[in-house]
Enzyme design. Structure first.
Site, PDB file in Angstrom:
ATOM      1  N   TYR A 160       0.834  -1.209   0.000  1.00  0.00           N
ATOM      2  CA  TYR A 160       0.000   0.000   0.000  1.00  0.00           C
ATOM      3  C   TYR A 160       0.873   1.265   0.000  1.00  0.00           C
ATOM      4  CZ  TYR A 160      -4.421   2.489   0.591  1.00  0.00           C
ATOM      5  OH  TYR A 160      -5.511   3.288   0.408  1.00  0.00           O
ATOM      6  N   LYS A 167      -3.108   8.342   3.020  1.00  0.00           N
ATOM      7  CA  LYS A 167      -4.331   8.143   3.822  1.00  0.00           C
ATOM      8  C   LYS A 167      -4.121   8.591   5.271  1.00  0.00           C
ATOM      9  CE  LYS A 167      -7.191   6.341   0.741  1.00  0.00           C
ATOM     10  NZ  LYS A 167      -8.303   7.141   0.185  1.00  0.00           N
TER      11      LYS A 167
END
Ligand code: 1JT
Length: 259
Positions: A160, A167
């Site tokens: 990720y 995020k």
């Protein structure tokens, strides 16, 4: 027990429908079922085509469909000006937008380039700040902003990488925006959604493995759907959540609680 949601005639802006698998499309369906007015923004002509097909297929009438490129301040302010002037009041915005270069979502995080890092931040985190600023003048009756996040914001999820850092920045931005906008009775929250097979997840080599692990180990022993994310987002956009702001709400079968 009637009309707990108070969504009738509320003008809700949904940003980030790319196709029928998009979390934003799950949100749009939930908001529509609750009786909200829907305004959509899209970036690419391809997304506009998909969106028009979906609205046709599901017999949903959008109040407005407007182009908006969140990497461009002028495009954001123009889009919200058009929406605000036509609708008069905006009651809510759903931000379901993220992007990073494909090459930054594999291999080691340490290899992230300066430009890849700032592109992910700009598109996926700063865009919420810019959207909040552009929507605020039209949110004169108070309202709610909801953004989409993922567990990779706070834990290392292999692959990720740069999106996890973006995020994390998005989630912190939710808290700072909530502090700023609370005095206008505008709430700001994020949904941390479990892994869902969307266009964004396409080409993630480890995605099948992630889905299988969640099925085997999460408290609910299954993956979540965009409809479940849509319904929780509806709750966050509605009267039911009127006392909640600055929060990250997990819709992930409970996976995040595991040690
Ligand atoms: C983006 C992408 C944002 C994929 C995303 C995303 N938010 C969740 N996903 C799915 C995902 C992706 C990876 C992953 C786990 C889940 C791709 C385009 C940029 C924005 O790694 C384990 C990589």
């Amino acid at each position: 027990m009637e009309d707990l949601l108070q969504m009738k005639n509320k003008n809700m802006v949904v940003m980030g429908v790319a196709n029928k698998r998009s979390l934003a499309w799950g949100v749009a369906q939930s908001l529509h079922q609750a009786g909200a007015n829907l305004i959509f923004t899209y970036r690419k002509d391809r997304s506009l085509k998909k969106l028009e097909q979906l609205l046709d297929e599901f017999q949903i009438e959008a109040k407005q469909v407007i182009q908006c490129d969140v990497n461009d301040d002028e495009s954001i302010s123009q889009a919200f000006k058009e929406i605000g002037e036509k609708q008069e009041v905006i009651h809510g915005v759903v931000h379901s937008i993220a992007f990073a270069h494909a090459g930054d979502l594999k291999g080691d995080f340490i290899d992230t380039s300066r430009s890849g890092f700032s592109f992910a931040q700009d598109t996926s985190a700063y865009s919420l700040v810019a959207v909040a600023k552009a929507a605020q003048p039209y949110m004169t009756e108070g309202g709610s902003l909801t953004a989409m996040s993922y567990l990779g914001a706070e834990r290392v999820v292999e692959g990720y990488n740069v999106m996890g850092v973006a995020k994390a920045s998005l989630e912190a931005s939710v808290r700072y925006l909530a502090a700023d906008l609370g005095k206008d009775n505008i709430r700001v929250n994020a949904i941390s959604a479990g892994a869902i097979r969307t266009l964004a997840a396409k080409g993630v080599p480890s995605f099948n493995e992630i889905l299988r692990k969640i099925e085997e180990t999460s408290p609910l022993r299954r993956n979540v759907t965009k409809e479940e994310v849509g319904d929780m987002t509806l709750a966050m956009m509605s009267h039911l959540s009127r006392g909640v702001t600055g929060e990250i709400v997990y819709v992930d079968s409970g996976y995040n609680i595991l040690g």
